[in-house]
Design a protein around this motif. Structure first.
Motif, mmCIF file in Angstrom:
data_model
loop_
_atom_site.group_PDB
_atom_site.id
_atom_site.type_symbol
_atom_site.label_atom_id
_atom_site.label_comp_id
_atom_site.label_asym_id
_atom_site.label_seq_id
_atom_site.Cartn_x
_atom_site.Cartn_y
_atom_site.Cartn_z
ATOM 1 N N ALA A 131 0.826 -1.212 0.000
ATOM 2 C CA ALA A 131 0.000 0.000 0.000
ATOM 3 C C ALA A 131 0.856 1.256 0.000
ATOM 4 O O ALA A 131 0.494 2.270 -0.601
ATOM 5 C CB ALA A 131 -0.934 0.004 1.210
ATOM 6 N N MET A 132 1.999 1.190 0.667
ATOM 7 C CA MET A 132 2.872 2.368 0.745
ATOM 8 C C MET A 132 3.386 2.799 -0.625
ATOM 9 O O MET A 132 3.397 3.992 -0.953
ATOM 10 C CB MET A 132 4.071 2.081 1.651
ATOM 11 C CG MET A 132 3.758 2.014 3.126
ATOM 12 S SD MET A 132 5.265 1.617 4.079
ATOM 13 C CE MET A 132 4.662 1.784 5.753
ATOM 14 N N ALA A 164 -3.666 -2.216 -1.118
ATOM 15 C CA ALA A 164 -4.111 -3.082 -0.033
ATOM 16 C C ALA A 164 -4.998 -4.202 -0.558
ATOM 17 O O ALA A 164 -4.850 -5.369 -0.165
ATOM 18 C CB ALA A 164 -4.855 -2.255 1.021
ATOM 19 N N GLU A 165 -5.912 -3.861 -1.434
ATOM 20 C CA GLU A 165 -6.806 -4.878 -1.991
ATOM 21 C C GLU A 165 -6.053 -5.926 -2.791
ATOM 22 O O GLU A 165 -6.432 -7.104 -2.819
ATOM 23 C CB GLU A 165 -7.878 -4.213 -2.855
ATOM 24 C CG GLU A 165 -8.874 -3.389 -2.042
ATOM 25 C CD GLU A 165 -9.840 -2.597 -2.901
ATOM 26 O OE1 GLU A 165 -9.618 -2.538 -4.140
ATOM 27 O OE2 GLU A 165 -10.795 -2.024 -2.339
ATOM 28 N N GLU A 188 -6.652 -9.934 3.130
ATOM 29 C CA GLU A 188 -5.955 -8.664 2.949
ATOM 30 C C GLU A 188 -4.931 -8.479 4.051
ATOM 31 O O GLU A 188 -5.206 -8.757 5.229
ATOM 32 C CB GLU A 188 -6.965 -7.524 2.968
ATOM 33 C CG GLU A 188 -6.381 -6.159 2.641
ATOM 34 C CD GLU A 188 -7.455 -5.113 2.436
ATOM 35 O OE1 GLU A 188 -7.339 -4.039 3.046
ATOM 36 O OE2 GLU A 188 -8.418 -5.375 1.670
ATOM 37 N N ASP A 189 -3.755 -8.023 3.687
ATOM 38 C CA ASP A 189 -2.726 -7.788 4.690
ATOM 39 C C ASP A 189 -3.156 -6.660 5.614
ATOM 40 O O ASP A 189 -3.502 -5.560 5.145
ATOM 41 C CB ASP A 189 -1.401 -7.422 4.013
ATOM 42 C CG ASP A 189 -0.313 -7.156 5.027
ATOM 43 O OD1 ASP A 189 0.190 -8.130 5.608
ATOM 44 O OD2 ASP A 189 0.003 -5.972 5.252
ATOM 45 N N ALA A 194 -4.046 -0.823 7.011
ATOM 46 C CA ALA A 194 -3.844 0.321 7.898
ATOM 47 C C ALA A 194 -3.275 1.520 7.150
ATOM 48 O O ALA A 194 -3.649 2.671 7.421
ATOM 49 C CB ALA A 194 -2.926 -0.065 9.055
ATOM 50 N N ILE A 195 -2.367 1.271 6.214
ATOM 51 C CA ILE A 195 -1.815 2.376 5.416
ATOM 52 C C ILE A 195 -2.907 3.002 4.565
ATOM 53 O O ILE A 195 -3.003 4.237 4.451
ATOM 54 C CB ILE A 195 -0.650 1.879 4.534
ATOM 55 C CG1 ILE A 195 0.512 1.385 5.409
ATOM 56 C CG2 ILE A 195 -0.177 2.996 3.603
ATOM 57 C CD1 ILE A 195 1.059 2.404 6.389
#
Length: 209
Positions: A131-132, A164-165, A188-189, A194-195
């Protein structure tokens, strides 16, 4: 909003903290499936500490807000605490009372590279990096197109959400999720989630153009 000031930044972190409370059970459940189940607790604890530090010693600029968050996570347990502490610590390098999209994009990119280096993680490893990286890339692209901070953060939020997805279909290559192998597919991680939550919080009530 063309720049980010201390009040907007405090509101942003406050909404992130609120969402960590709201999503505590969901994040905990995700981490129970791919890890040791403590991610929701660590995220919530870190953000509770961060908001407490901000209230006790009010920061005077956006960078100082992120620094309080960094310090809080560095004092939080688990694998995620040091990584998030490092990430927010690098973002805290933004200078000035009014942070531009370009400044923020540069800081987020540097922060993401630092996390990748520390965790030895790349996109596709099923970690928060998934996600980052797209968030940093989307933020940088928006800034390059002369977007204001609000529009740039919206682009970052969309990139983080897509990232994220994407972790749902991945087989983990880093972290505790590697221990469960194929059982992690379809999940999902939680770090990536969270990010995405962090960047989405910038779009919620409070920050205005």
């Amino acid at each position: 909003m063309t720049t980010l000031n201390v009040f907007d930044t405090r509101s942003w972190i406050g909404r992130f903290a609120e969402e960590s409370e709201n999503q505590f059970d969901a994040l905990t459940d995700l981490d129970r499936l791919v890890g040791d189940g403590d991610f929701g607790m660590n995220l919530r604890s870190g953000l509770r500490s961060a908001t407490g530090r901000i209230a006790k010693d009010p920061p005077g600029d956006p960078g100082s807000v992120f620094a309080r968050v960094s310090d809080a996570f560095l004092d939080t347990g688990g694998t995620s605490g040091p990584l998030l502490g490092l990430w927010f610590g690098q973002i805290a390098a933004v200078a000035g009372d009014h942070v531009t999209a370009t400044q923020l994009a540069s800081a987020v990119d540097t922060a993401t590279v630092a996390v990748q280096r520390l965790g030895n993680a790349q996109v596709g490893h099923k970690t928060m990096v998934d996600a980052m990286v797209p968030a940093a890339e989307s933020l940088t692209a928006a800034a390059a197109a002369d977007a204001g901070v609000l529009d740039a953060l919206q682009a970052a939020a969309e990139g983080a959400r897509r990232g994220a997805e994407s972790t749902r279909s991945m087989l983990a290559r880093r972290g505790r999720a590697t221990y469960v192998g194929e059982h992690a597919r379809g999940v999902e991680d939680p770090g990536a989630a969270a990010i995405a939550m962090f960047f989405a919080a910038a779009q919620s009530k409070g920050i205005t153009a």
